[in-house]
Design a protein around this motif. Sequence first.
Motif, short mmCIF file in Angstrom:
data_model
loop_
_atom_site.label_atom_id
_atom_site.label_comp_id
_atom_site.label_asym_id
_atom_site.label_seq_id
_atom_site.Cartn_x
_atom_site.Cartn_y
_atom_site.Cartn_z
N MET A 23 0.86 -1.19 0.00
CA MET A 23 0.00 0.00 0.00
C MET A 23 0.89 1.24 0.00
O MET A 23 1.93 1.26 0.64
CB MET A 23 -0.83 0.09 1.29
N ARG A 24 0.51 2.27 -0.75
CA ARG A 24 1.12 3.60 -0.58
C ARG A 24 -0.03 4.51 -0.27
O ARG A 24 -0.92 4.68 -1.11
CB ARG A 24 1.84 4.08 -1.84
N GLY A 25 -0.03 5.07 0.89
CA GLY A 25 -1.19 5.85 1.32
C GLY A 25 -2.41 4.94 1.34
O GLY A 25 -2.36 3.84 1.91
N GLU A 26 -3.45 5.37 0.67
CA GLU A 26 -4.70 4.59 0.66
C GLU A 26 -4.74 3.59 -0.49
O GLU A 26 -5.67 2.82 -0.62
CB GLU A 26 -5.89 5.55 0.48
N GLN A 27 -3.72 3.66 -1.36
CA GLN A 27 -3.80 2.91 -2.61
C GLN A 27 -3.04 1.57 -2.54
O GLN A 27 -1.91 1.52 -2.02
CB GLN A 27 -3.19 3.77 -3.73
N LEU A 28 -3.66 0.55 -3.07
CA LEU A 28 -2.99 -0.75 -3.16
C LEU A 28 -2.17 -0.74 -4.44
O LEU A 28 -2.70 -0.72 -5.55
CB LEU A 28 -4.05 -1.87 -3.22
N ILE A 29 -0.83 -0.75 -4.32
CA ILE A 29 0.04 -0.58 -5.50
C ILE A 29 0.48 -1.92 -6.07
O ILE A 29 0.58 -2.09 -7.27
CB ILE A 29 1.28 0.25 -5.14
N LEU A 30 0.78 -2.86 -5.18
CA LEU A 30 1.05 -4.23 -5.64
C LEU A 30 0.00 -5.11 -4.99
O LEU A 30 -0.24 -5.02 -3.79
CB LEU A 30 2.43 -4.71 -5.20
N GLY A 47 6.24 -3.85 -18.03
CA GLY A 47 4.95 -3.25 -17.68
C GLY A 47 4.92 -1.79 -18.08
O GLY A 47 5.98 -1.16 -18.25
N ALA A 48 3.73 -1.27 -18.23
CA ALA A 48 3.55 0.13 -18.61
C ALA A 48 3.92 1.05 -17.45
O ALA A 48 4.11 0.60 -16.32
CB ALA A 48 2.09 0.34 -19.01
N ASN A 49 3.98 2.35 -17.72
CA ASN A 49 4.17 3.34 -16.64
C ASN A 49 3.09 3.12 -15.58
O ASN A 49 1.93 2.94 -15.93
CB ASN A 49 4.01 4.77 -17.18
N GLY A 50 3.53 3.14 -14.34
CA GLY A 50 2.55 3.04 -13.25
C GLY A 50 2.07 1.63 -12.96
O GLY A 50 1.19 1.43 -12.13
N SER A 51 2.66 0.61 -13.63
CA SER A 51 2.18 -0.75 -13.40
C SER A 51 2.70 -1.35 -12.09
O SER A 51 2.26 -2.42 -11.67
CB SER A 51 2.54 -1.65 -14.58
N GLY A 52 3.69 -0.68 -11.47
CA GLY A 52 4.17 -1.15 -10.16
C GLY A 52 5.60 -1.65 -10.18
O GLY A 52 6.07 -2.22 -9.18
N LYS A 53 6.34 -1.41 -11.26
CA LYS A 53 7.70 -1.96 -11.38
C LYS A 53 8.63 -1.39 -10.31
O LYS A 53 9.34 -2.13 -9.64
CB LYS A 53 8.27 -1.68 -12.78
N SER A 54 8.62 -0.06 -10.17
CA SER A 54 9.53 0.55 -9.18
C SER A 54 9.15 0.12 -7.76
O SER A 54 10.03 -0.07 -6.90
CB SER A 54 9.50 2.07 -9.26
N THR A 55 7.86 -0.03 -7.55
CA THR A 55 7.40 -0.47 -6.22
C THR A 55 7.95 -1.86 -5.93
O THR A 55 8.43 -2.15 -4.82
CB THR A 55 5.86 -0.46 -6.18
#
Length: 274
Positions: A23-30, A47-55
Motif C-alpha cells: 500500500m502507498r497511502g490509501e492505494q494498493l500498488i502491488l 509493464g507500462a508506466n505506473g504498473s508497479g515496477k519501481s514499487t
Amino acid sequence: MLDSTHAIDTAAPLLEIHRASVMRGEQLILDQFSLRLATGQHTAILGANGSGKSTLIRLIARQLYPLARGDGTPVIRVFGRERWSVSQLRSLIGIVSPALQLDYTSDAPLEVFDAVVSGFFAARGLGLDHQITPPMRERAHAALAQMDASPLIGREMASLSTGEARRVLIARALVHRPRALLLDEPCAGLDPASRRRFLESLRQLARQGTTLLLVTHHVEEILPEIEHVLLLREGRLLQEGRKTEVLTDAALSAAFGMRMQVGRRGDYYSAEVL
Ligand SMILES: Nc1ncnc2c1ncn2[C@@H]1O[C@H](COP(=O)(O)OP(=O)(O)OP(=O)(O)O)[C@@H](O)[C@H]1O
C-alpha cells in the motif's frame, strides 16, 4: 546445499515473493504479486508506466514493506531465508536503479574508483574509517574491467555520461560477486548504439553466471539469454512464462492498453504500437 561464503542454501530459489501486497497511502500498488526466480533463470519484468515496477524493486531492496499476512508466512525469501541484513542482501542481489544513479551523479564530489570500492562498505563514498584491503582494490579493478569502465578511473561521477555512470554503478554492484543483478530500466537515456553495446555487456554477465532480473518498459531490451518474462499491469501479474509464449500481440496489447505488434530482429524482440 550450504555455501560457506554466505551460509546460504543454494538449493533454494534465489528469490521468492509470495503474494506480496504493498500500500502507498490509501492505494494498493502491488496486489498479491508472486515471483519465483531460480539461480540462472534470467528474467524480464515488463509493464507500462505506473504498473508497479519501481514499487516491486523497492520491495526487493527492502525500502518498502509488504502488508503482513494473517498466517505469518514470509512474503519475501532470498535463498529460502526471510531475514538478511541489508549488506548481506546486497552481496546476493545487486540493485542498480535510476534513483541510485541520480544519487551517485549529484554534485557532491565522488571519484569513480572510490564509488566502486565503497560498495564494500555499502556507503556512497569512502570515509576515514573505511580500510580498503588489497583484495578489495583488486576486486574493484576487476569489476570495472568487466564493465569496460577502467578508463573512467580518476573521473568525477558527476562528469560521466548516463551510460558511463551506469557501467560504473553496475561495477559497484559487482564487487560483491552477487548471485543476481536487478536492473531497473538499465537502458534509459542511452542512444541506440550505446544501448546495444550495453546490452551486449549484460549478456556477458549473464553468460558468466550472474542471474539477471531486468525491469523495463521495452521489449527491445529483453536479452536473448532471458527466457522467462512477467507482464505486470496495475500492480498485478498479468501473465508469466516463457518468452515465446508471453511476448505475443494479445498479451502486450493487454499489458500496455493499446494494440501492439510483436516482431523479432535476430535474437531480440521488438514491439510497435499499431
Ligand atoms: N508514494 C506513493 N504514494 C501514492 N502512490 C504512489 C506512490 N508511489 C507510487 N505510487 C503509485 O503507484 C503506482 C505504481 O507506481 P510505480 O512507480 O511502482 O510504477 P512503475 O511501473 O515503476 O512506473 P514507471 O514505469 O512510470 O516508473 C502508480 O499508480 C503510482 O502513482
